[in-house]
Motif scaffolding. Structure first.
Motif, PDB file in Angstrom:
ATOM      1  N   GLU A   5      -0.545   1.713  -7.249  1.00 15.71           N
ATOM      2  CA  GLU A   5      -1.096   1.760  -5.899  1.00 15.71           C
ATOM      3  C   GLU A   5      -1.939   0.524  -5.619  1.00 15.71           C
ATOM      4  OE1 GLU A   5      -3.732   4.704  -3.020  1.00 15.71           O
ATOM      5  OE2 GLU A   5      -3.473   5.212  -5.126  1.00 15.71           O
ATOM      6  N   CYS A   6      -1.804   0.008  -4.410  1.00 13.39           N
ATOM      7  CA  CYS A   6      -2.588  -1.139  -3.962  1.00 13.39           C
ATOM      8  C   CYS A   6      -4.030  -0.699  -3.718  1.00 13.39           C
ATOM      9  CB  CYS A   6      -1.983  -1.706  -2.678  1.00 13.39           C
ATOM     10  SG  CYS A   6      -2.917  -3.086  -1.978  1.00 13.39           S
ATOM     11  N   ASP A   7      -4.990  -1.411  -4.322  1.00  9.42           N
ATOM     12  CA  ASP A   7      -6.402  -1.092  -4.145  1.00  9.42           C
ATOM     13  C   ASP A   7      -6.876  -1.375  -2.721  1.00  9.42           C
ATOM     14  OD1 ASP A   7      -6.626  -0.428  -6.863  1.00  9.42           O
ATOM     15  OD2 ASP A   7      -7.159  -2.484  -7.405  1.00  9.42           O
ATOM     16  N   THR A   8      -6.201  -2.274  -2.022  1.00  7.37           N
ATOM     17  CA  THR A   8      -6.647  -2.699  -0.704  1.00  7.37           C
ATOM     18  C   THR A   8      -6.174  -1.776   0.412  1.00  7.37           C
ATOM     19  OG1 THR A   8      -6.690  -4.993  -1.444  1.00  7.37           O
ATOM     20  CG2 THR A   8      -6.653  -4.632   0.930  1.00  7.37           C
ATOM     21  N   CYS A   9      -4.862  -1.448   0.410  1.00  9.31           N
ATOM     22  CA  CYS A   9      -4.321  -0.696   1.548  1.00  9.31           C
ATOM     23  C   CYS A   9      -3.713   0.658   1.184  1.00  9.31           C
ATOM     24  CB  CYS A   9      -3.287  -1.534   2.291  1.00  9.31           C
ATOM     25  SG  CYS A   9      -1.716  -1.734   1.409  1.00  9.31           S
ATOM     26  N   GLY A  10      -3.542   0.945  -0.109  1.00  7.13           N
ATOM     27  CA  GLY A  10      -3.004   2.239  -0.506  1.00  7.13           C
ATOM     28  C   GLY A  10      -1.496   2.309  -0.653  1.00  7.13           C
TER      29      GLY A  10
END
Length: 53
Positions: A5-10
């Motif tokens: 999962e992307c930490d910035t946008c999910g």
């Protein structure tokens, strides 16, 4: 295979789906993504992703 999962946008990278719009075939493990691959939604690099269950 492990999802990430992307930490910035999910955004969740699912290796079973790959990222066909960006040339990543289904079945491509996160570890096998090119070093210059980035989140297709926000553009951050692989270093900004974490594994999810």
């Amino acid at each position: 295979m492990q999802k990430y999962e992307c930490d910035t946008c999910g955004y969740v990278y699912d290796p079973e789906e790959g990222d066909p719009e960006n040339g990543i075939a289904p079945g491509t493990a996160f570890e096998d993504l090119p070093d210059d691959w980035g989140c297709p939604l926000c553009g951050v690099g692989k270093e900004d992703f974490h594994p999810v269950d």
